[in-house]
Design a protein around this motif. Sequence first.
Motif, PDB file in Angstrom:
ATOM      1  N   PRO A 152     -86.354  55.526  -9.231  1.00  0.00           N
ATOM      2  CA  PRO A 152     -87.596  54.895  -8.753  1.00  0.00           C
ATOM      3  C   PRO A 152     -88.605  54.616  -9.858  1.00  0.00           C
ATOM      4  N   GLU A 153     -88.599  55.429 -10.915  1.00  0.00           N
ATOM      5  CA  GLU A 153     -89.567  55.207 -12.004  1.00  0.00           C
ATOM      6  C   GLU A 153     -89.332  53.865 -12.692  1.00  0.00           C
ATOM      7  N   LEU A 183     -90.806  55.629  -4.167  1.00  0.00           N
ATOM      8  CA  LEU A 183     -91.390  54.419  -4.740  1.00  0.00           C
ATOM      9  C   LEU A 183     -92.818  54.218  -4.234  1.00  0.00           C
ATOM     10  N   PHE A 199     -87.805  54.233   0.525  1.00  0.00           N
ATOM     11  CA  PHE A 199     -88.884  53.903  -0.401  1.00  0.00           C
ATOM     12  C   PHE A 199     -89.928  55.007  -0.558  1.00  0.00           C
ATOM     13  N   ALA A 226     -84.328  52.537  -5.621  1.00  0.00           N
ATOM     14  CA  ALA A 226     -85.532  53.217  -5.149  1.00  0.00           C
ATOM     15  C   ALA A 226     -85.288  54.706  -4.960  1.00  0.00           C
ATOM     16  N   ALA A 254     -90.332  51.044 -10.300  1.00  0.00           N
ATOM     17  CA  ALA A 254     -91.786  50.922 -10.197  1.00  0.00           C
ATOM     18  C   ALA A 254     -92.363  50.228 -11.425  1.00  0.00           C
TER      19      ALA A 254
END
Length: 367
Positions: free
Chosen positions: A352-353, A111, A108, A348, A356
């Motif tokens: 990750p974008e 993230l 993570f 993640a 999120a």
Amino acid sequence: MEIRPFTIAVPQPDLDDLKDRLARTRWPDELPDVGWTRGVPLEPLRELAAYWGEGYDWRAAEAGLNALPQFTTDLDGQRIHFAHVRSERPDALPLMLTHGYPSAFAEFTQLIELLRRDFHLVVPSLPGFGFSTPVRQSGWALGRTARAWAELMRRLGYDRYGVHGGDVGAGVSGAVAGLDGEHVAGVHVVTDPVTAAATATFLPGMAERLDPADPVDRLALDRMAEFRTADSGYLAIQNSRPQTMGYLLNDSPAGQLGWILESFERWTDLPYDRDQFLTIVSLYWFTGSGVSAARFLYEQAHSTDWGAPPAVPQGYSVFGADPTVRRLLEPAPGTYWAEHERGRHFPAMEDPESLAADLRAFFADLK
């Protein structure tokens, strides 16, 4: 009740031992032209092992992880490690992120950077994983872990919080929401076609309610069959004989590397950072947690404690989406549902974008 600051500090002799073991790996032969059909091919693993021993910089990774505030505390007799990254916004919603298998809290890191302005982030290591070791008692599966997670959030002073996870982390997050619904604002999980098929494989009666004449149901049944024949070998071993597998994972870094690499290669379709992947593998190696992580899967396979179903708002982010996922999971009306064409089991790290953005959107109205 004590919460203790924690800093990762792997002794130099452990680094030297890893390098030496990798250099002395006794490699097997392989059949020609079989590719990945029988497991991890020799050359990709040899190349990655050589980079792990000679090119990868653990000290840089260690410093990066130590930039995250980390702590340990004892919950139900078990040492639990977690990162706790507080937002500068006092009204930020606390959000717990729980990893799955074969992974670690280091999954993570990207993230966390994307979310740290919007959420107070609590990122624990599952019991038996990483620095949440050693495990001295049996029984650490979803239900017991969920009770520990709820106590951790109470201990940190959070009266209202969200939970998120994938794979095992999705099960733990759902159990936390079912157990502590008075304080959980919502539960968000990630999934993909393979994970959904794997979940359906273990649900009683799922195959019987699917119609082979329906194209979507037929595809779902095919995915379930593929999981049983091509992807469930690691579960068969770890659900039945984790201690025997543990000798390999604890003694051979090349064995631990190959064991995790196979899952990442089969369950991703977007590039992921090689150094971040090796950081995850290194956490398994330096903590000797290959066997205790495997035992977590054994405990769940032999447990009847799955927790109560959540009665809070639920959200799904589906990566590598196809129609089978919604058919297999059957989300309730009003469930947050986001689909992404690419990415799969480790979003993640893969995307990750997008993950999120989904987390912000799901929790925006739940603060």
